[in-house]
Scaffold this active site. Structure first.
Site, PDB file in Angstrom:
ATOM      1  N   SER A  50       0.738  -1.552   0.153  1.00 22.90           N
ATOM      2  CA  SER A  50       0.426   0.326   0.023  1.00 22.90           C
ATOM      3  C   SER A  50       1.000   1.117  -0.053  1.00 22.90           C
ATOM      4  CB  SER A  50      -1.013   0.731   1.134  1.00 22.90           C
ATOM      5  OG  SER A  50       0.075  -0.285   2.322  1.00 22.90           O
ATOM      6  N   ASP A  88       6.409  -6.740   2.465  1.00 27.57           N
ATOM      7  CA  ASP A  88       4.719  -7.169   1.524  1.00 27.57           C
ATOM      8  C   ASP A  88       5.738  -7.993   0.252  1.00 27.57           C
ATOM      9  OD1 ASP A  88       1.676  -7.774   1.385  1.00 27.57           O
ATOM     10  OD2 ASP A  88       1.783  -5.164   1.280  1.00 27.57           O
ATOM     11  N   GLU A 119      -0.229 -13.120  -0.957  1.00 27.15           N
ATOM     12  CA  GLU A 119      -0.901 -12.570  -1.516  1.00 27.15           C
ATOM     13  C   GLU A 119      -1.941 -14.033  -1.987  1.00 27.15           C
ATOM     14  OE1 GLU A 119      -2.667  -9.042  -2.915  1.00 27.15           O
ATOM     15  OE2 GLU A 119      -1.763  -7.767  -1.778  1.00 27.15           O
ATOM     16  N   GLU A 186      -9.047  -9.938   4.832  1.00 30.18           N
ATOM     17  CA  GLU A 186      -8.745  -8.228   4.477  1.00 30.18           C
ATOM     18  C   GLU A 186     -10.501  -8.489   3.516  1.00 30.18           C
ATOM     19  OE1 GLU A 186      -5.515  -5.774   2.704  1.00 30.18           O
ATOM     20  OE2 GLU A 186      -7.274  -4.130   1.105  1.00 30.18           O
TER      21      GLU A 186
HETATM   22  O1  KIV Z   1      -0.644  -3.391   1.268  1.00 30.71           O
HETATM   23  C1  KIV Z   1      -0.889  -2.991   2.810  1.00 30.71           C
HETATM   24  O2  KIV Z   1      -0.222  -2.301   3.300  1.00 30.71           O
HETATM   25  C2  KIV Z   1      -1.908  -4.141   3.361  1.00 30.71           C
HETATM   26  C3  KIV Z   1      -2.255  -4.497   4.544  1.00 30.71           C
HETATM   27  C4  KIV Z   1      -3.156  -5.639   4.916  1.00 30.71           C
HETATM   28  C5  KIV Z   1      -2.518  -3.206   5.953  1.00 30.71           C
HETATM   29  O3  KIV Z   1      -1.483  -5.517   3.009  1.00 30.71           O
END
Ligand code: KIV
Length: 273
Positions: A50, A88, A119, A186
């Site tokens: 994000s 991430d 994901e 989410e």
């Molecule tokens: O990229 C992100 O901020 C997320 C959320 C779970 C907060 O994956």
């Protein structure tokens, strides 16, 4: 024999042990100054993709790169001492093969991440198993998955029919079996968030899921009121930092224009030799 430095950060096993004991608290960060402030209050900090949207103004997370994630991860590591650091895996850095995923994850661990997040549901189980078996803890992410925005047709809540809910529960179970240490839920129906939390043995981290989840995460800019007017329904604003910043910058601008800043205490004297 070499001695090991004392480990002060929250560890992945400690996060796992929170299940049924106490709630896990998490937020995102992408720079040293924010990471330094939020560190004391968190169990883990996520360098979320994000960042693409909140720090770069991009319309989605899809063009965020592994190199960018690595640089932001290193910054957050430098700004924290306590929270476990989870990075991430950006879109395109792990979907191709397990070896591509390992290379990308190992790079992020090299930048200081303690674990990675990716994901995808059951389709990612093989990748999770591969990474975990090679020493890289994985936090899974199901439900509303921003990297699937094009297949979902938007940022839409997921699991709102019995069939869709059953699929997401099966995904969470597959990821648990594969060895993920936790799973982000989410944008799922509240009842599903609560059901998954009850039915799997690893912690669930909710964002737009349920208060029953084992922990919660939000994007820091959203909860501090730094990301503009439009935020998802699941965001609670804990501060209005935009107003605080606007007031401070207005005062600064006024004082500079009026010749009131800098004052004597902000200026250097001449050194006597
Ligand atoms: O990229 C992100 O901020 C997320 C959320 C779970 C907060 O994956």
């Amino acid at each position: 024999m070499s001695t090991h430095a004392e480990v002060k950060r929250v560890t992945v096993p400690q996060l796992q042990a929170c299940k049924g004991q106490r709630k896990i608290v998490a937020l995102t960060a992408h720079n040293v100054s924010t990471a330094r402030i939020i560190d004391d209050y968190l169990d883990f900090v996520l360098i979320g993709d994000s960042t693409a949207m909140v720090a770069y103004g991009l319309p989605n997370t899809l063009s965020f790169t592994l190199e960018q994630t690595g640089q932001h991860t290193a910054a957050v590591v430098r700004g924290t001492q306590h929270a476990c650091v989870v990075a991430d895996m950006p879109f395109g850095s792990y979907q191709e093969s397990v070896s591509q995923a390992f290379r990308s994850a190992a790079y992020l661990v090299g930048q200081g991440a303690d674990a990675v997040k990716l994901e995808g549901g059951a389709v990612m189980a093989e990748t999770v198993e591969y990474l975990v078996a090679r020493g890289i803890p994985v936090l899974a992410h199901v439900g509303l998955m921003p990297q699937y925005v094009n297949t979902m047709g938007g940022y839409l809540a997921q699991g709102r029919t019995p069939e869709a809910a059953a699929r997401i529960l099966a995904d969470a179970r597959a990821l648990e079996q594969a060895g993920a240490f936790g799973v982000v839920l989410e944008g799922v129906a509240e009842a599903l968030g609560s059901e998954i939390t009850e039915k799997i043995s690893i912690p669930t981290i909710g964002i737009g899921a349920s208060v029953a989840c084992d922990g919660q995460i939000l994007v820091t800019e959203d909860m501090l009121g730094l990301s503009g007017e439009r935020v998802p329904k699941f965001v609670k604003r804990y501060a209005d930092m935009e107003s605080v910043m606007r007031q401070a910058v207005q005062r600064y601008a006024d004082e500079v224009r009026a010749g009131k800043f800098p004052e004597a205490q902000h200026c250097f004297g001449v050194k006597r030799t």
